[in-house]
Enzyme design. Structure first.
Site, PDB file in Angstrom:
ATOM      1  N   ASN A 421       0.823  -1.207   0.000  1.00  0.00           N
ATOM      2  CA  ASN A 421       0.000   0.000   0.000  1.00  0.00           C
ATOM      3  C   ASN A 421       0.858   1.260   0.000  1.00  0.00           C
ATOM      4  O   ASN A 421       0.491   2.274  -0.612  1.00  0.00           O
ATOM      5  CB  ASN A 421      -0.913   0.000   1.231  1.00  0.00           C
ATOM      6  CG  ASN A 421      -1.890   1.160   1.214  1.00  0.00           C
ATOM      7  OD1 ASN A 421      -2.785   1.239   0.377  1.00  0.00           O
ATOM      8  ND2 ASN A 421      -1.729   2.078   2.149  1.00  0.00           N
ATOM      9  N   TYR A 439       2.987  -2.545 -15.818  1.00  0.00           N
ATOM     10  CA  TYR A 439       2.330  -3.717 -15.245  1.00  0.00           C
ATOM     11  C   TYR A 439       1.212  -4.246 -16.144  1.00  0.00           C
ATOM     12  O   TYR A 439       1.199  -5.436 -16.526  1.00  0.00           O
ATOM     13  CB  TYR A 439       1.792  -3.361 -13.862  1.00  0.00           C
ATOM     14  CG  TYR A 439       1.066  -4.497 -13.160  1.00  0.00           C
ATOM     15  CD1 TYR A 439       1.783  -5.532 -12.566  1.00  0.00           C
ATOM     16  CD2 TYR A 439      -0.322  -4.526 -13.088  1.00  0.00           C
ATOM     17  CE1 TYR A 439       1.134  -6.573 -11.929  1.00  0.00           C
ATOM     18  CE2 TYR A 439      -0.974  -5.560 -12.453  1.00  0.00           C
ATOM     19  CZ  TYR A 439      -0.245  -6.583 -11.883  1.00  0.00           C
ATOM     20  OH  TYR A 439      -0.899  -7.612 -11.249  1.00  0.00           O
ATOM     21  N   HIS A 466      15.728   4.518 -10.599  1.00  0.00           N
ATOM     22  CA  HIS A 466      16.165   5.242  -9.399  1.00  0.00           C
ATOM     23  C   HIS A 466      17.686   5.187  -9.243  1.00  0.00           C
ATOM     24  O   HIS A 466      18.330   6.200  -8.930  1.00  0.00           O
ATOM     25  CB  HIS A 466      15.484   4.669  -8.155  1.00  0.00           C
ATOM     26  CG  HIS A 466      14.095   5.156  -7.944  1.00  0.00           C
ATOM     27  ND1 HIS A 466      13.019   4.650  -8.620  1.00  0.00           N
ATOM     28  CD2 HIS A 466      13.587   6.109  -7.119  1.00  0.00           C
ATOM     29  CE1 HIS A 466      11.904   5.259  -8.230  1.00  0.00           C
ATOM     30  NE2 HIS A 466      12.226   6.157  -7.320  1.00  0.00           N
TER      31      HIS A 466
END
Length: 560
Positions: A421, A439, A466
Site C-alpha cells: 500500500n 504492469y 532510481h
C-alpha cells in the site's frame, strides 16, 4: 400529597406531548422533577423550581454538545464514503445517459465518442479533487504539526548563526553549499530548453506523420508503423536518453544541477511514451475496423498542456478549475523555497560534520552501525522535505497555474500497514504510469498469465531508473538503493501485504522506512567523501564498480 403528586405527573406528561423536539432525556427530566417534588419541598410546601430548571439547562447543554460531536463524526464519515464512491466510480465505465435527459446520439457521434473515452478498465479516470494535505491542514491539530516543523527550522537557523558567530566572531550568511549544489545553472537552463523543445516537436511530428499513413495515404501501414516506431525509439534513447547524460557527465555538474536535468529527462521520456501509448491504439483500432470517421489527431496545444501538466497519463482533456488562485501559487512556491533552505540546514548541521569525521576512519561494522543510526534523523527529515516540497507544493503550484483540477498526487501513505500500500500511495503520479504502461501492458503481452513476473518487472524498472538517477547525479556507482529496493522492498511487499491490518503493522512499516533512510544517507554520504578523499589513480572498470569507502582511509580532511 398523593393528589399533588398526581398533578405533577400529569404536568410532566403534558410537557412531554407539547415539546416533541426535545431529546430523549425529557423523560428523565420528568422523573427528576418528580423526585424533586418528593424530596425538595420546603416548609411552605413549594418546589424548588430553580433547581429543576438548572438541571434541565445542564442536560440541554450536554445534548447540544453531543449533537455537535455526532454531526462532526457523521460529516467525516459521509465525506470518506463519498470519496470512496468517487474513486470506485472512476474505475467504472460511465453508463449511457438515458434518452429522457439527452437526445439520442447518432452513429457518427458514438464512434467519435468511443475513441475519445479510454476503454473500460484500461485507463485512468481524472476527477476534480483536492490534495489530501490541503484538507488536513484545515484541522488545527494537523496544522500544529506543520508549525512544529517550522519551529525546528528556526532552531536550525539559530544554531547555525550562533555557532558561526562564536567561531568567527561575526554572522556568516554565505550559503556556500547551495551555491555549490546549483552550480553552472545557465548550462542547466539551456539543456532543459533543448530537451523540452525536442520533446515537444519530435514525438508529436512523428505521430502526426504516422497517423496519416494509417488513414490510407500509404500502401504499407505495417512497414510505416515499424519505420516510425524505430525513429521514436531512437529519439527516446539517443536524443532524450544519451545527450542530456553526456552533458551532465562531461561538464561534471554538481548534484542539484544534475538532478534537475536527469529528473526532467526521465519525466519527458515518460510523457512522450504516454502520448504515443494513448493515441496509437485509437488509430490501430480504427484502421482494423474502418467504421466511421478516423479519430482526430490531438492538437499541439493539447500536447503542450500535457507536457506541463502534473501528470504522466495523457488525455485530450482534463477536469479544470474555473479560476487561478495566485495567492495559493505564491504560497506553494515559497514553501518549496523554504524546504530548500530546510534541507540546507539539515545537511550543514546534521550530515557534513558527522561524515567528514567518519569518512576519515577505516570502514568497519561498528562504524557503519553507528553511522546508520546517526543518519536516521537527517534521512527522515530529507524524506519529509522531498515529499512536501515536490509531491505537494511543487505539483500543486503547477496544477493551480494550469487549472488542473485532479490534485491526487499522493494518498495517505503515512497510514499504510503494508509496503504494498505504501508503494501505491507514496507517489501516485509515477505509480499510475508504472501500473498502466508497465504492469498492465506486461499482463496484456503475457495474456495475464504471469502476474508475479509482471510485479517483479515493475520493481526492476523502478529500481534501475532510481539507481540510474543517483549514479549519474552523484558521479559514482554504488547500488545501495537498488539492493534495498530489489531485496528488502520485494520481500516486504509480500510479507507486509494488504491483509496486514492494525497499528502494529504501521509501526513496523515506519521502523523499516526510518532504518532504510538511515542506510541510504549513511552509505551514500560515506562514498561521496571517499570519492574525494581517495580519488582513483588508474581508472578501470573494476575500480569504477568497487566502492571507494571500503578501502579509503585519510588522515586529514581536504574540504567538501
Amino acid at each position: 400529597m398523593d393528589s399533588y403528586n398526581d398533578g405533577v405527573r400529569l404536568r410532566c406528561r403534558s410537557l412531554t406531548e407539547d415539546k416533541k423536539v426535545q431529546d430523549l432525556d425529557s423523560s428523565g427530566d420528568c422523573d427528576a422533577s418528580h423526585r424533586a417534588v418528593n424530596g425538595d419541598i420546603n416548609s411552605n410546601g413549594k418546589v424548588e423550581v430553580e433547581h429543576v430548571i438548572s438541571k434541565k439547562l445542564q442536560l440541554k447543554r450536554k445534548a447540544e454538545l453531543l449533537k455537535g460531536e455526532l454531526m462532526r463524526q457523521f460529516d467525516n464519515h459521509v465525506r470518506l464514503f463519498v470519496d470512496g464512491l468517487i474513486e470506485e466510480s472512476a474505475s467504472l465505465e460511465p453508463a449511457p445517459v438515458p434518452a429522457v435527459f439527452s437526445p439520442l446520439l447518432s452513429d457518427k457521434e458514438r464512434v467519435k465518442l468511443r475513441y475519445i473515452r479510454p476503454p473500460h478498465g484500461q485507463g485512468k479516470q481524472f476527477v476534480s479533487r483536492r490534495s489530501l494535505l490541503d484538507e488536513l491542514f484545515e484541522v488545527n491539530h494537523i496544522r500544529t504539526i506543520y508549525h512544529m516543523f517550522i519551529a525546528l527550522l528556526i532552531l536550525f537557523i539559530l544554531s547555525t548563526l550562533v555557532v558561526d558567530f562564536i567561531d568567527q566572531g561575526r554572522l556568516v550568511l554565505d550559503f556556500d553549499l547551495l551555491v555549490y549544489a546549483f552550480g553552472q545553472f545557465p548550462l542547466v537552463v539551456c539543456t532543459w530548453i533543448c530537451m523540452f523543445l525536442s520533446a515537444l516537436v519530435v514525438p508529436y511530428s512523428l505521430f502526426h506523420l504516422w497517423s496519416q499513413t494509417q488513414c490510407g495515404s500509404s500502401g504499407h501501414p505495417r512497414l510505416s508503423s515499424f519505420y516510425f516506431g524505430t525513429l521514436f525509439l531512437c529519439y527516446q534513447f539517443l536524443c532524450l536518453g544519451f545527450l542530456p547524460t553526456y552533458v551532465v557527465v562531461s561538464n561534471s555538474l554538481p548534484p542539484a544541477s544534475c538532478f534537475i536535468i536527469i529528473l526532467e529527462q526521465v519525466r519527458l521520456m515518460m510523457k512522450a511514451h504516454s502520448f504515443v501509448r494513448e493515441n496509437v491504439p485509437k488509430f490501430l483500432s480504427w484502421a482494423k475496423e474502418k467504421t466511421g470517421p478516423s479519430p482526430a489527431v490531438p492538437q499541439v496545444t493539447q500536447y503542450l498542456y500535457f507536457l506541463f501538466a502534473p501528470t504522466l497519463i495523457y488525455r485530450d482533456k482534463y477536469p479544470r478549475t474555473p479560476v487561478i488562485r495566485w495567492g495559493y501559487v505564491a504560497t506553494k512556491l515559497l514553501q518549496v523555497l523554504g524546504c530548500l533552505f530546510y534541507a540546507y540546514y539539515v545537511f550543514v548541521r546534521l550530515c557534513i560534520p558527522q561524515f567528514r569525521s567518519i569518512s576519515l576512519q577505516l570502514f568497519d561494522l561498528r562504524a557503519m552501525v553507528l553511522c546508520v543510526f546517526n543518519s536516521i534523523l537527517p534521512g527522515v527529515l530529507v524524506l519529509f522535505l522531498a515529499f512536501f516540497a515536490f509531491l505537494h507544493c511543487w505539483l500543486n503550484a503547477f496544477a493551480e497555474m494550469l487549472c488542473f483540477a485532479d490534485r491526487m498526487f499522493y494518498k495517505d501513505w503515512w497510514n499504510s500497514t503494508s509496503f504494498a500500500n505504501y508503494y501505491r500511495t507514496w507517489n501516485v503520479v509515477v505509480h499510475d504510469w508504472l501500473y498502466y504502461y508497465v504492469y498492465k501492458d506486461f499482463l496484456w503481452i503475457s495474456r495475464k498469465r504471469f502476474r508475479a513476473a509482471a510485479m517483479l518487472f515493475v520493481f526492476t524498472v523502478s529500481a534501475v531508473v532510481h539507481e540510474y538517477i543517483l549514479a549519474i547525479c552523484f558521479g559514482f556507482f554504488y547500488p545501495v538503493l537498488f539492493c534495498l529496493f530489489m531485496c528488502f522492498g520485494m520481500m516486504f511487499n509480500f510479507i507486509l501485504h494488504d491483509r496486514r491490518k492494525g497499528p502494529i503493522w504501521n509501526i513496523i512499516m515506519w521502523t523499516s522506512l526510518f532504518l532504510g533512510q538511515g542506510v541510504l544517507i549513511c552509505l551514500y554520504s560515506q562514498e561521496w567523501y571517499a570519492q574525494r578523499y581517495c580519488p582513483q589513480k588508474e581508472p578501470s572498470l573494476v575500480n569504477l564498480l568497487t566502492p571507494r569507502s571500503w578501502s579509503c582511509q585519510k588522515t586529514s580532511a581536504d574540504g567538501l
